[in-house]
Motif scaffolding. Structure first.
Motif, PDB file in Angstrom:
ATOM      1  N   THR A 260       7.395  -0.625   1.933  1.00  0.00           N
ATOM      2  CA  THR A 260       6.973  -0.690   0.564  1.00  0.00           C
ATOM      3  C   THR A 260       7.733   0.069  -0.390  1.00  0.00           C
ATOM      4  O   THR A 260       8.400  -0.208  -1.221  1.00  0.00           O
TER       5      THR A 260
ATOM      6  N   LYS B 227       1.141   1.595  -3.943  1.00  0.00           N
ATOM      7  CA  LYS B 227       1.065   0.274  -4.286  1.00  0.00           C
ATOM      8  C   LYS B 227       2.338  -0.650  -5.460  1.00  0.00           C
ATOM      9  O   LYS B 227       3.130  -0.014  -6.034  1.00  0.00           O
ATOM     10  N   ASN B 228       2.895  -1.723  -4.823  1.00  0.00           N
ATOM     11  CA  ASN B 228       4.103  -2.413  -5.398  1.00  0.00           C
ATOM     12  C   ASN B 228       5.587  -1.379  -5.182  1.00  0.00           C
ATOM     13  O   ASN B 228       6.460  -1.674  -6.418  1.00  0.00           O
TER      14      ASN B 228
ATOM     15  N   ARG C  79      10.856  -4.163 -10.509  1.00  0.00           N
ATOM     16  CA  ARG C  79      10.240  -3.523 -11.602  1.00  0.00           C
ATOM     17  C   ARG C  79       9.565  -1.643 -11.589  1.00  0.00           C
ATOM     18  O   ARG C  79       9.754  -2.049 -12.335  1.00  0.00           O
ATOM     19  N   ARG C  80       8.904  -1.959 -10.888  1.00  0.00           N
ATOM     20  CA  ARG C  80       8.601  -0.565 -10.660  1.00  0.00           C
ATOM     21  C   ARG C  80       9.584   0.536 -11.023  1.00  0.00           C
ATOM     22  O   ARG C  80       9.566   1.331 -11.067  1.00  0.00           O
TER      23      ARG C  80
ATOM     24  N   SER D 178      12.283  -7.518  -2.954  1.00  0.00           N
ATOM     25  CA  SER D 178      11.137  -7.353  -3.298  1.00  0.00           C
ATOM     26  C   SER D 178      10.827  -7.065  -5.028  1.00  0.00           C
ATOM     27  O   SER D 178      10.977  -6.372  -5.303  1.00  0.00           O
ATOM     28  N   GLU D 179      10.376  -8.231  -5.677  1.00  0.00           N
ATOM     29  CA  GLU D 179      10.706  -8.196  -6.797  1.00  0.00           C
ATOM     30  C   GLU D 179       9.729  -6.567  -7.707  1.00  0.00           C
ATOM     31  O   GLU D 179      10.557  -5.919  -8.635  1.00  0.00           O
ATOM     32  N   ALA D 180       8.578  -6.700  -7.208  1.00  0.00           N
ATOM     33  CA  ALA D 180       7.669  -5.322  -7.919  1.00  0.00           C
ATOM     34  C   ALA D 180       8.337  -4.251  -7.564  1.00  0.00           C
ATOM     35  O   ALA D 180       8.249  -3.361  -8.385  1.00  0.00           O
ATOM     36  N   PHE D 181       8.962  -4.060  -6.388  1.00  0.00           N
ATOM     37  CA  PHE D 181       9.921  -2.775  -6.166  1.00  0.00           C
ATOM     38  C   PHE D 181      10.765  -2.093  -7.477  1.00  0.00           C
ATOM     39  O   PHE D 181      10.891  -1.141  -8.199  1.00  0.00           O
TER      40      PHE D 181
END
Lengths: 283, 144
Positions: free
Chosen positions: A132, A107-108, B39-40, B34-37
């Motif tokens: 993703t 996720k993410n 950041r992760r 993808s900002e979320a990626f």
């Protein structure tokens, strides 16, 4: 005389992981599937994949699987790369069944690893299931890495990098993956065959597993939990002969939860897909 | 091979980290942001290694856009995130070399780093693991 007997035993033990003139599916497909070979490359594999399900459970219901296989792959390993076969398809099927679990684990954005990518079909399926994520596909056979790169490029999958390396030896110890896939060399072989695989890193490395087919699997099991993130999951292909229950016990000693997700008879062998994870409900 | 992958690799022989990247041919492939990626991934990246490798790509003055020390997630603005995304995922090393501290070298050919090592032949003088002088010669040259 003893040598002759040993040789015969060895041939009798040939199974779907080796170059497979005697794989039930490949024998079946050779007899029936003259048409797929004249199709354009993109259609060829999906046809082959559908044929596999036709062979497995006629009348077949392959719609949900066929889109994962989209590029030509040879049937006999003549190009020096392990051809996608029953074990490959079973692993892809397990990923398909576990899609929501994989999506949750990544996720993410996640980091994934496909060890022993071979012809690249499993990497391709994973890259599609979790678009993703960033995946790394590795193999010790340079022909396999080249073939995987071509397959991914032809399918426009840009979230995968490829590396030539052996298990986890090239990764710093602080790397954590969210999904690790391993279709190991699981065929029980003599030391000679295993040594050939280690020295030459050719197609032998796709099957030669030494005693009980476990030598490479055991090396993998000894380190895999260090490279797994807290939400990480592992999918491992094994054979009845590899003693899957013993593998599950070893994984549990390492602090992982483990279970069997799929089991299927393929000719003289029974294939298992095991799932290992750090979270209780993954095991 | 992208910088994200490079960031994770060490010398399979001695575990030396990082491997110094020398890129001779590079490529540039657009990847959806993808900002979320990003950041992760930030906590998983060795920032100094990433930043140093990013200097290999001469265009766009990338070093000016990347903070000198590991950025704190809450202070990251969009231009910085996009710069990290670009350096981490859009730049490809097509051909080049990865150099370990001990002198071992690993080739990157057609985008694929080669990190397998061949067993040193016993009859060739008993050179064994971690013998830095000969290490580079042990690197497999298949796939080249």
């Amino acid at each position: 005389m003893a040598v002759v007997v040993e040789r015969k035993t060895c041939i009798a033990e040939r199974n779907t992981k080796r170059i497979r003139h005697n794989s039930p599916f490949h024998t079946w497909i050779q007899g029936r599937a003259s048409r797929p070979f004249s199709l354009p490359p993109r259609a060829q594999v999906s046809v082959k994949f559908e044929l596999y399900y036709a062979y497995l459970c006629p009348p077949f219901h392959s719609e949900q699987f066929s889109e994962h296989c989209t590029t030509a792959l040879s049937m006999d390993g003549a190009d020096g790369v392990y051809p996608s076969s029953e074990d490959t398809f079973l692993l892809i099927e397990a990923l398909e069944l576990d899609t929501s679990r994989i999506v949750d684990a990544t996720k993410n954005g996640g980091l994934c690893l496909d060890l022993g990518c071979g012809s690249g079909e499993v990497s391709e399926a994973l890259a599609r299931i979790t678009p993703t994520s960033f995946c790394i596909s590795t193999d010790v056979n340079h022909l396999a890495t080249t073939k995987t790169r071509e397959l991914l490029q032809n399918n426009g999958l840009i979230n995968v990098d490829i590396a030539l390396c052996d298990l986890f030896t090239a990764f710093r110890s602080t790397v954590r993956f969210d999904v690790i896939l391993f279709n190991p060399p699981y065929v029980p072989t003599d030391q000679h065959e295993l040594e050939h695989a280690i020295a030459e890193r050719d197609i032998y490395a796709s099957w030669a597993g030494g005693k009980d087919g476990r030598e490479v699997i055991d090396k993998f099991l000894a380190t895999v939990n260090y490279f797994l993130s807290d939400r990480g999951i592992v999918y491992l292909v094994t054979l009845e002969t590899n003693k899957p229950n013993e593998i599950i016990s070893i994984a549990e000693v390492q602090g992982l939860h483990a279970c069997q997700v799929l089991k299927r008879r393929a000719g003289i062998e029974t294939l298992y897909i095991l799932r290992l994870g750090k979270r209780r409900d993954d095991g | 091979m992208r910088l994200l992958t490079h960031n994770m690799l060490h010398c399979p022989r001695t575990k030396a980290y990082p491997l110094q990247l020398v890129a001779s041919t590079c490529d540039d492939v657009q990847v959806p942001f993808s900002e979320a990626f990003i950041r992760r991934m930030l906590p998983r990246i060795q920032w100094e290694v990433f930043r140093e490798a990013a200097a290999q790509f001469p265009d766009e003055d990338m070093l000016a856009k990347l903070p000198e020390s590991t950025p704190q997630p809450d202070t990251l603005d969009e231009p910085t995130l996009k710069a990290i995304h670009r350096a981490l995922l859009e730049w490809h090393v097509v051909d080049g070399t990865l150099k370990a501290e001990n002198g071992s070298e690993y080739a990157v050919k057609n985008g694929i780093p080669n990190l397998v090592i061949t067993e040193v032949r016993k009859e060739s003088g008993g050179a064994d693991d971690a013998n830095s002088g000969d290490a580079a010669m042990d690197v497999d040259d298949k796939g080249q």
